[in-house]
Design an enzyme around this catalytic site. Structure first.
Site, PDB file in Angstrom:
ATOM      1  N   CYS A 146     -31.708  38.251  -5.109  1.00  0.00           N
ATOM      2  CA  CYS A 146     -30.789  37.594  -3.996  1.00  0.00           C
ATOM      3  C   CYS A 146     -29.521  38.272  -3.916  1.00  0.00           C
ATOM      4  O   CYS A 146     -28.874  38.236  -2.943  1.00  0.00           O
ATOM      5  CB  CYS A 146     -30.814  36.211  -4.536  1.00  0.00           C
ATOM      6  SG  CYS A 146     -32.428  35.313  -4.509  1.00  0.00           S
ATOM      7  N   CYS A 190     -10.151  10.055  -4.457  1.00  0.00           N
ATOM      8  CA  CYS A 190      -9.164   8.999  -4.420  1.00  0.00           C
ATOM      9  C   CYS A 190      -8.080   9.687  -3.585  1.00  0.00           C
ATOM     10  O   CYS A 190      -7.647  10.797  -3.608  1.00  0.00           O
ATOM     11  CB  CYS A 190      -8.536   8.632  -5.774  1.00  0.00           C
ATOM     12  SG  CYS A 190      -6.971   7.667  -5.797  1.00  0.00           S
ATOM     13  N   CYS A 230     -35.548  23.931   4.900  1.00  0.00           N
ATOM     14  CA  CYS A 230     -36.128  25.115   5.764  1.00  0.00           C
ATOM     15  C   CYS A 230     -35.011  25.568   6.564  1.00  0.00           C
ATOM     16  O   CYS A 230     -34.347  24.876   7.362  1.00  0.00           O
ATOM     17  CB  CYS A 230     -37.068  24.561   6.418  1.00  0.00           C
ATOM     18  SG  CYS A 230     -38.071  26.049   7.524  1.00  0.00           S
ATOM     19  N   HIS A 290      -5.746   3.182  -8.597  1.00  0.00           N
ATOM     20  CA  HIS A 290      -4.938   3.321  -7.701  1.00  0.00           C
ATOM     21  C   HIS A 290      -5.269   2.362  -6.318  1.00  0.00           C
ATOM     22  O   HIS A 290      -6.294   2.612  -5.895  1.00  0.00           O
ATOM     23  CB  HIS A 290      -4.772   4.956  -7.019  1.00  0.00           C
ATOM     24  CG  HIS A 290      -4.221   5.539  -8.082  1.00  0.00           C
ATOM     25  ND1 HIS A 290      -5.171   6.637  -8.799  1.00  0.00           N
ATOM     26  CD2 HIS A 290      -3.335   5.586  -8.793  1.00  0.00           C
ATOM     27  CE1 HIS A 290      -4.287   7.404  -9.522  1.00  0.00           C
ATOM     28  NE2 HIS A 290      -3.339   6.668  -9.495  1.00  0.00           N
ATOM     29  N   CYS A 306       0.876  -1.295   0.038  1.00  0.00           N
ATOM     30  CA  CYS A 306       0.035  -0.109   0.082  1.00  0.00           C
ATOM     31  C   CYS A 306       0.913   1.271  -0.008  1.00  0.00           C
ATOM     32  O   CYS A 306       2.050   1.393   0.804  1.00  0.00           O
ATOM     33  CB  CYS A 306      -0.920  -0.070   1.259  1.00  0.00           C
ATOM     34  SG  CYS A 306      -1.795   1.435   1.417  1.00  0.00           S
ATOM     35  N   CYS A 331     -42.157  73.025  17.622  1.00  0.00           N
ATOM     36  CA  CYS A 331     -41.916  73.714  18.995  1.00  0.00           C
ATOM     37  C   CYS A 331     -40.679  73.065  19.612  1.00  0.00           C
ATOM     38  O   CYS A 331     -40.195  73.482  20.728  1.00  0.00           O
ATOM     39  CB  CYS A 331     -43.066  73.226  19.921  1.00  0.00           C
ATOM     40  SG  CYS A 331     -43.205  71.438  20.242  1.00  0.00           S
ATOM     41  N   CYS A 371     -46.668  54.085  12.404  1.00  0.00           N
ATOM     42  CA  CYS A 371     -47.002  55.134  11.508  1.00  0.00           C
ATOM     43  C   CYS A 371     -45.943  56.399  11.534  1.00  0.00           C
ATOM     44  O   CYS A 371     -45.503  56.707  12.508  1.00  0.00           O
ATOM     45  CB  CYS A 371     -48.458  55.721  11.682  1.00  0.00           C
ATOM     46  SG  CYS A 371     -49.138  57.050  10.734  1.00  0.00           S
ATOM     47  N   CYS A 411     -40.504  61.905   0.223  1.00  0.00           N
ATOM     48  CA  CYS A 411     -39.585  61.670   1.292  1.00  0.00           C
ATOM     49  C   CYS A 411     -38.764  60.323   0.924  1.00  0.00           C
ATOM     50  O   CYS A 411     -37.753  60.039   1.523  1.00  0.00           O
ATOM     51  CB  CYS A 411     -40.585  61.306   2.462  1.00  0.00           C
ATOM     52  SG  CYS A 411     -39.838  60.898   3.898  1.00  0.00           S
TER      53      CYS A 411
END
Length: 470
Positions: A247, A159, A204, A134, A115, A277, A287, A317
């Site tokens: 994305c 491998c 999910c 191999h 080996c 003021c 809001c 705005c």
């Protein structure tokens, strides 16, 4: 009483759930046909596709998995490529190498061999190889698999030989792994890889949620809502739903917000001075139409301008007025202008996110008010349902409006941006009118409120139809 108890449990976060029924019209620009499935159901779906390929081209299920995983689970495409040139497909998919590169088998099968990893001499039946030829001993293969699996690598195990990129198929790996726990991990990680590579599937992103979303018709950046954990997200990228921004735009925006967070810290303050003021005022509702409790002056929370001017045909705005000659200015002036532009859009993005949270308290007040009226026999829950419907629609519109600001920030100047800013301004104006009526529901005309709901939703849908990329 039972009816009112059930209705009072409605969650403010469900403002999108009502429009996500199976019968929803395909005309809705955000609509996507999808189903929420369990891991077992998805495994069955994948096995059906694997079986379809194995029957048509006569390959093993293990090989079919590698081929489908590499080609986005397109059975017909893999079938065509296989029948056209089988060898080329296997080489391109890293199953094997071209014949002239493959190492030959042992000329003497009975002779021992060494080996090249552990340098231990073994008999041929103790050595294994992939499609490249191999050879390595079983012990080294097992150790290699263990290291890879612990790192979360399964379908990408290659491998062990140098630059060789041939992949280890599932049957090859499982034939050597004998530890049940490791085998289970390998199969779990492989399944996760298969789901991620499948264009119709997405996990999910909700915390500890095991549901997998399957798109029935298309794989676009549309809204999906998990039926289990109620998480709403974009099917394409898996992040928080972000229409009309695409994305890539939202990715760039969130990255910029993170980088420039310190420069925008001042925006987090909840107080401003009345422009007439100069008394300090705290914003305690969603809001932007503010009325000073001392001098009764009506003004806009965002720009501090007289609110009467916001009732004009064009709601200025929301629009950022760029310096047309900025390119001729010094680098320092350009940098200041860039920061000013970013803060303009960031402040409005952040303001709508905060307004959504503040309006949750308003919705709870409406529920308490309705409960009180029902208890005193002043109508039923059905009679007052329009208030909750208006609150849900307001949140849906404000959510969309929040994501128009990243879209506008990156949108190039020109006729398209002018049209977008016009529609954005119209939506913002109608949202603020609706928000004002809801917060002053005791004095509001119900028919006027219902009419305002229709106007606001039409503005939202029109903007999405024109600018949501599909």
């Amino acid at each position: 009483m039972d009816e009112s108890d059930n209705e009072s449990e409605l969650d403010f976060d469900d403002y999108y759930l009502e429009t996500d029924d199976v019968g929803q019209s395909d005309l809705d620009p955000e609509y996507l046909a999808y189903s929420c499935l369990s891991a077992e159901q998805i495994e069955q779906l994948l096995n059906e596709q694997i079986e379809a390929l194995t029957k048509s081209v006569k390959v093993t299920p293990s090989l079919a998995k590698v081929l489908l995983h590499a080609h986005n689970w397109d059975v017909e495409k893999v079938k065509t490529l296989f029948l056209s040139d089988k060898n080329k497909l296997l080489v391109d998919t890293q199953i094997c190498v071209t014949p002239h590169l493959r190492l030959g088998a042992f000329s003497r099968l009975t002779m021992p061999s060494t080996c090249t990893v552990c340098f231990v001499t073994s008999s041929p039946d103790f050595l294994r190889s992939l499609g490249c030829g191999h050879l390595f001993c079983k012990d080294c293969w097992i150790m290699h698999f263990e290291v890879q699996i612990k790192q979360g690598i399964t379908t990408g195990i290659q491998c062990m030989s140098g630059d060789c990129k041939i992949l280890a198929t599932e049957d090859f790996v499982l034939s050597l792994l004998n530890r049940p726990r490791l085998r289970e991990k390998y199969l779990q990680f492989s399944f996760s890889d298969y789901v991620k590579s499948h264009p119709e599937l997405r996990f999910c992103p909700g915390p500890n949620c095991s549901i997998i979303i399957r798109s029935m018709k298309e794989t676009k950046a549309k809204r999906v809502i998990c039926t289990s954990c109620k998480t709403m997200f974009c099917f394409r990228c898996g992040s928080e739903y972000h229409a009309p921004a695409d994305c890539e735009t939202i990715r760039q925006w969130l990255s910029k917000c993170e980088d420039d967070s310190e420069t925008a810290n001042y925006i987090s303050a909840h107080t401003k001075d009345c422009p007439k003021c100069h008394i300090c005022i705290e914003k305690n509702g969603g809001c932007n139409h503010m009325q000073c409790y001392t001098c009764k002056h009506d003004f806009c929370w965002m720009c501090l301008g007289d609110w009467k001017s916001h009732g004009s045909e064009y709601y200025e705005c929301s629009r950022y007025k760029e310096n047309p000659n900025i390119a001729n200015e010094s680098a320092h002036v350009q940098a200041r202008e860039a920061l000013k532009k970013y803060l303009h859009y960031y402040e409005r993005w952040d303001n709508h996110a905060k307004s959504l949270r503040l309006e949750e308290a308003t919705v709870q007040k409406i529920k308490d008010r309705i409960n009180s009226k029902v208890m005193t026999n002043d109508g039923t829950w059905i009679d007052w349902q329009c208030l909750l419907d208006a609150s849900a629609l307001l949140a849906r519109c404000r959510y969309t409006l929040q994501y128009t600001y990243p879209f506008a920030y990156f949108l190039d100047a020109g006729p398209r941006k002018e049209l977008f800013e016009y529609q954005q301004a119209q939506l913002e104006r109608e949202i603020e009118n609706l928000s004002w009526q809801i917060e002053h529901v005791e004095t509001a005309n119900i028919s006027s409120l219902e009419n305002q709901v229709d106007i606001a939703e039409k503005c939202r849908v029109t903007l999405l139809k024109d600018f949501l990329e599909v």
